[in-house]
Design a protein around this motif. Structure first.
Motif, PDB file in Angstrom:
ATOM      1  N   LEU A 155       0.834  -1.199   0.000  1.00 55.51           N
ATOM      2  CA  LEU A 155       0.000   0.000   0.000  1.00 55.51           C
ATOM      3  C   LEU A 155       0.872   1.254   0.000  1.00 55.51           C
ATOM      4  O   LEU A 155       0.645   2.190  -0.782  1.00 55.51           O
ATOM      5  CB  LEU A 155      -0.907  -0.029   1.230  1.00 55.51           C
ATOM      6  N   ARG A 156       1.865   1.278   0.857  1.00 62.26           N
ATOM      7  CA  ARG A 156       2.743   2.457   0.948  1.00 62.26           C
ATOM      8  C   ARG A 156       3.617   2.600  -0.292  1.00 62.26           C
ATOM      9  O   ARG A 156       4.015   3.707  -0.665  1.00 62.26           O
ATOM     10  CB  ARG A 156       3.608   2.368   2.205  1.00 62.26           C
ATOM     11  N   ARG A 157       3.928   1.468  -0.928  1.00 63.04           N
ATOM     12  CA  ARG A 157       4.771   1.496  -2.113  1.00 63.04           C
ATOM     13  C   ARG A 157       4.114   2.282  -3.249  1.00 63.04           C
ATOM     14  O   ARG A 157       4.791   2.849  -4.090  1.00 63.04           O
ATOM     15  CB  ARG A 157       5.078   0.072  -2.561  1.00 63.04           C
ATOM     16  N   GLN A 158       2.792   2.311  -3.286  1.00 60.01           N
ATOM     17  CA  GLN A 158       2.100   3.077  -4.324  1.00 60.01           C
ATOM     18  C   GLN A 158       1.484   4.359  -3.745  1.00 60.01           C
ATOM     19  O   GLN A 158       0.627   4.974  -4.362  1.00 60.01           O
ATOM     20  CB  GLN A 158       1.034   2.233  -4.999  1.00 60.01           C
ATOM     21  N   TYR A 159       1.933   4.723  -2.546  1.00 58.50           N
ATOM     22  CA  TYR A 159       1.532   5.976  -1.899  1.00 58.50           C
ATOM     23  C   TYR A 159       0.016   6.089  -1.772  1.00 58.50           C
ATOM     24  O   TYR A 159      -0.590   7.100  -2.131  1.00 58.50           O
ATOM     25  CB  TYR A 159       2.095   7.176  -2.669  1.00 58.50           C
ATOM     26  N   SER A 160      -0.580   5.010  -1.249  1.00 61.35           N
ATOM     27  CA  SER A 160      -2.023   4.986  -1.048  1.00 61.35           C
ATOM     28  C   SER A 160      -2.351   4.701   0.411  1.00 61.35           C
ATOM     29  O   SER A 160      -1.483   4.346   1.210  1.00 61.35           O
ATOM     30  CB  SER A 160      -2.679   3.918  -1.938  1.00 61.35           C
ATOM     31  N   ALA A 161      -3.624   4.866   0.741  1.00 56.62           N
ATOM     32  CA  ALA A 161      -4.143   4.514   2.058  1.00 56.62           C
ATOM     33  C   ALA A 161      -5.455   3.772   1.861  1.00 56.62           C
ATOM     34  O   ALA A 161      -6.145   3.973   0.853  1.00 56.62           O
ATOM     35  CB  ALA A 161      -4.353   5.765   2.913  1.00 56.62           C
ATOM     36  N   ALA A 162      -5.802   2.893   2.805  1.00 59.08           N
ATOM     37  CA  ALA A 162      -6.981   2.044   2.672  1.00 59.08           C
ATOM     38  C   ALA A 162      -8.104   2.503   3.596  1.00 59.08           C
ATOM     39  O   ALA A 162      -7.859   2.857   4.756  1.00 59.08           O
ATOM     40  CB  ALA A 162      -6.622   0.590   2.975  1.00 59.08           C
ATOM     41  N   ALA A 163      -9.322   2.474   3.087  1.00 59.85           N
ATOM     42  CA  ALA A 163     -10.494   2.827   3.884  1.00 59.85           C
ATOM     43  C   ALA A 163     -11.222   1.593   4.411  1.00 59.85           C
ATOM     44  O   ALA A 163     -11.965   1.678   5.388  1.00 59.85           O
ATOM     45  CB  ALA A 163     -11.461   3.667   3.064  1.00 59.85           C
ATOM     46  N   PHE A 164     -10.996   0.421   3.768  1.00 62.17           N
ATOM     47  CA  PHE A 164     -11.627  -0.829   4.191  1.00 62.17           C
ATOM     48  C   PHE A 164     -10.552  -1.904   4.358  1.00 62.17           C
ATOM     49  O   PHE A 164      -9.566  -1.919   3.621  1.00 62.17           O
ATOM     50  CB  PHE A 164     -12.656  -1.314   3.167  1.00 62.17           C
ATOM     51  N   ILE A 165     -10.773  -2.786   5.299  1.00 58.06           N
ATOM     52  CA  ILE A 165      -9.914  -3.956   5.446  1.00 58.06           C
ATOM     53  C   ILE A 165     -10.806  -5.176   5.667  1.00 58.06           C
ATOM     54  O   ILE A 165     -11.751  -5.134   6.468  1.00 58.06           O
ATOM     55  CB  ILE A 165      -8.910  -3.787   6.613  1.00 58.06           C
ATOM     56  N   SER A 166     -10.549  -6.224   4.933  1.00 59.70           N
ATOM     57  CA  SER A 166     -11.306  -7.466   5.083  1.00 59.70           C
ATOM     58  C   SER A 166     -10.343  -8.631   5.225  1.00 59.70           C
ATOM     59  O   SER A 166      -9.220  -8.588   4.718  1.00 59.70           O
ATOM     60  CB  SER A 166     -12.237  -7.691   3.882  1.00 59.70           C
ATOM     61  N   ILE A 167     -10.774  -9.654   5.932  1.00 61.18           N
ATOM     62  CA  ILE A 167      -9.968 -10.857   6.113  1.00 61.18           C
ATOM     63  C   ILE A 167     -10.813 -12.073   5.741  1.00 61.18           C
ATOM     64  O   ILE A 167     -12.048 -12.012   5.761  1.00 61.18           O
ATOM     65  CB  ILE A 167      -9.447 -11.004   7.558  1.00 61.18           C
ATOM     66  N   PHE A 168     -10.147 -13.149   5.379  1.00 61.00           N
ATOM     67  CA  PHE A 168     -10.861 -14.394   5.110  1.00 61.00           C
ATOM     68  C   PHE A 168      -9.995 -15.571   5.532  1.00 61.00           C
ATOM     69  O   PHE A 168      -8.767 -15.466   5.615  1.00 61.00           O
ATOM     70  CB  PHE A 168     -11.252 -14.513   3.634  1.00 61.00           C
ATOM     71  N   VAL A 169     -10.652 -16.681   5.818  1.00 60.02           N
ATOM     72  CA  VAL A 169      -9.965 -17.930   6.146  1.00 60.02           C
ATOM     73  C   VAL A 169     -10.619 -19.060   5.362  1.00 60.02           C
ATOM     74  O   VAL A 169     -11.812 -19.004   5.052  1.00 60.02           O
ATOM     75  CB  VAL A 169     -10.015 -18.239   7.661  1.00 60.02           C
ATOM     76  N   VAL A 170      -9.822 -20.049   5.019  1.00 57.43           N
ATOM     77  CA  VAL A 170     -10.320 -21.224   4.305  1.00 57.43           C
ATOM     78  C   VAL A 170     -10.164 -22.429   5.216  1.00 57.43           C
ATOM     79  O   VAL A 170      -9.073 -22.685   5.739  1.00 57.43           O
ATOM     80  CB  VAL A 170      -9.555 -21.454   2.988  1.00 57.43           C
ATOM     81  N   THR A 171     -11.256 -23.153   5.428  1.00 56.53           N
ATOM     82  CA  THR A 171     -11.247 -24.295   6.333  1.00 56.53           C
ATOM     83  C   THR A 171     -11.596 -25.572   5.586  1.00 56.53           C
ATOM     84  O   THR A 171     -12.163 -25.551   4.493  1.00 56.53           O
ATOM     85  CB  THR A 171     -12.268 -24.112   7.469  1.00 56.53           C
ATOM     86  N   ASN A 172     -11.243 -26.673   6.225  1.00 56.81           N
ATOM     87  CA  ASN A 172     -11.669 -27.984   5.742  1.00 56.81           C
ATOM     88  C   ASN A 172     -12.530 -28.590   6.842  1.00 56.81           C
ATOM     89  O   ASN A 172     -12.024 -29.012   7.880  1.00 56.81           O
ATOM     90  CB  ASN A 172     -10.450 -28.869   5.453  1.00 56.81           C
ATOM     91  N   GLU A 173     -13.829 -28.595   6.621  1.00 55.08           N
ATOM     92  CA  GLU A 173     -14.754 -29.020   7.665  1.00 55.08           C
ATOM     93  C   GLU A 173     -14.763 -30.518   7.890  1.00 55.08           C
ATOM     94  O   GLU A 173     -15.425 -31.010   8.799  1.00 55.08           O
ATOM     95  CB  GLU A 173     -16.167 -28.529   7.346  1.00 55.08           C
ATOM     96  N   GLN A 174     -14.040 -31.264   7.057  1.00 55.47           N
ATOM     97  CA  GLN A 174     -13.933 -32.708   7.268  1.00 55.47           C
ATOM     98  C   GLN A 174     -12.971 -32.955   8.431  1.00 55.47           C
ATOM     99  O   GLN A 174     -11.759 -32.942   8.275  1.00 55.47           O
ATOM    100  CB  GLN A 174     -13.409 -33.385   6.003  1.00 55.47           C
ATOM    101  N   LYS A 175     -13.485 -33.144   9.615  1.00 53.07           N
ATOM    102  CA  LYS A 175     -12.633 -33.306  10.792  1.00 53.07           C
ATOM    103  C   LYS A 175     -11.903 -34.641  10.781  1.00 53.07           C
ATOM    104  O   LYS A 175     -10.858 -34.787  11.373  1.00 53.07           O
ATOM    105  CB  LYS A 175     -13.489 -33.177  12.059  1.00 53.07           C
ATOM    106  N   SER A 176     -12.471 -35.619  10.101  1.00 48.55           N
ATOM    107  CA  SER A 176     -11.817 -36.922  10.036  1.00 48.55           C
ATOM    108  C   SER A 176     -11.321 -37.163   8.625  1.00 48.55           C
ATOM    109  O   SER A 176     -11.968 -36.764   7.658  1.00 48.55           O
ATOM    110  CB  SER A 176     -12.800 -38.039  10.424  1.00 48.55           C
TER     111      SER A 176
END
Length: 301
Positions: A155-176
């Protein structure tokens, strides 16, 4: 020259189109002694000879599956044979408009524009697969902090700033069953009080988001951070009621970026990113970095 100042050999290909330039570059690299690592395709004879000496598998823009298809179904083995095909044939058998552009480029008609690699992005993302399955929230927080730091650097490399931040995770619900793969993605976001490019500020808002989407007991395979709503950092006003040090935090961020860039391997990092990072991608098949890491220099006995 690059060789004179760095000792690294480079090859140069010059031609009327981008695809033909790629062909010239590959041949100049392949025949170093004959070409002195420079090839210029400035006539129809030279272009024809270069295309005849370029296998269809080595054409920029032709993937492995298309190369097999061209060989087995149409007996097309080199770039010259491919260039003789019509645009109608390419539209039907070579991926539509992308195939048409390729045929035109091989015939000297420029269709692929040269783009500026430093073009300002409208969204910045950092995401990686974990080296091992992760189950606890603490390693996930370390990963989110690390990816936020990387995204903030971009972000700083292109001299910008962010107004939103989002995160995500990927899971494997097959416990076994370790090899069962049924990925599910969970995500959330937040709008920041004001756009920022400061790593500490972004981490402060990113890490708590994980509590909203974390489910104990699941196997986590991947995580990522996305910064959006980008604006020029010059448009952000200082706060009259903050100290000069806090208003000039950009200088601190620039100092950290410069040190990490020169020393590599995140010499300076925020404590939230962790120290051991056992969850990191293994990268066991990565080629040695001979030109950027002292400890990976090629040894001659």
């Amino acid at each position: 020259t690059v060789e004179q100042w760095t000792g690294i050999y480079v090859s140069v290909g010059v031609a009327p189109t981008k695809v033909l330039s790629k062909v010239a570059n590959r041949l100049s690299k392949k025949n170093k002694k004959e070409t002195n690592c420079v090839m210029v395709l400035d006539s129809e004879e030279k272009i024809k000879e270069a295309l005849l000496n370029t296998a269809v598998t080595e054409i920029w823009g032709v993937g492995y599956r298309y190369a097999v298809k061209l060989k087995e179904m149409f007996s097309i083995n080199n770039a010259w044979q491919l260039s003789r095909m019509s645009t109608e044939w390419a539209r039907k058998n070579l991926g539509g408009i992308a195939g048409v552009r390729l045929i035109k480029e091989l015939n000297g008609e420029s269709c692929v524009e040269m783009k500026d690699p430093l073009k300002t992005k409208k969204m910045i993302a950092t995401t990686r697969m974990f080296g091992i399955p992760v189950y606890d929230i603490d390693p996930l927080k370390e990963a989110i902090s690390t990816y936020t730091s990387r995204a903030a650097e971009k972000l700083r490399r292109q001299y910008s700033a962010a107004a939103f931040i989002s995160i995500f995770v990927v899971t494997n619900e097959q416990k076994s069953g370790y090899y069962a793969y049924s990925p599910q993605t969970s995500s959330t976001y937040i709008r920041l009080p004001k756009p920022t490019a400061y790593t500490n500020e972004l981490i402060k808002y990113a890490v708590p988001l994980l509590d909203k989407i974390y489910t104990p007991g699941l196997k986590y395979l991947k995580a990522g951070v996305i910064l959006s709503g980008l604006v020029p950092d010059t448009s952000i006003q200082g706060n009259l009621f903050l100290s000069d040090m806090k208003n000039n935090a950009r200088r601190i961020m620039d100092t950290i970026d410069n040190i990490n860039f020169s020393q590599r391997d995140d010499v300076l990092k925020f404590a939230a990113s962790g120290t051991k990072r056992n969850w990191k991608m293994r990268q066991e098949m990565r080629s040695p970095r001979y030109t950027t890491r002292w400890n990976e220099l090629c040894k001659v006995h």
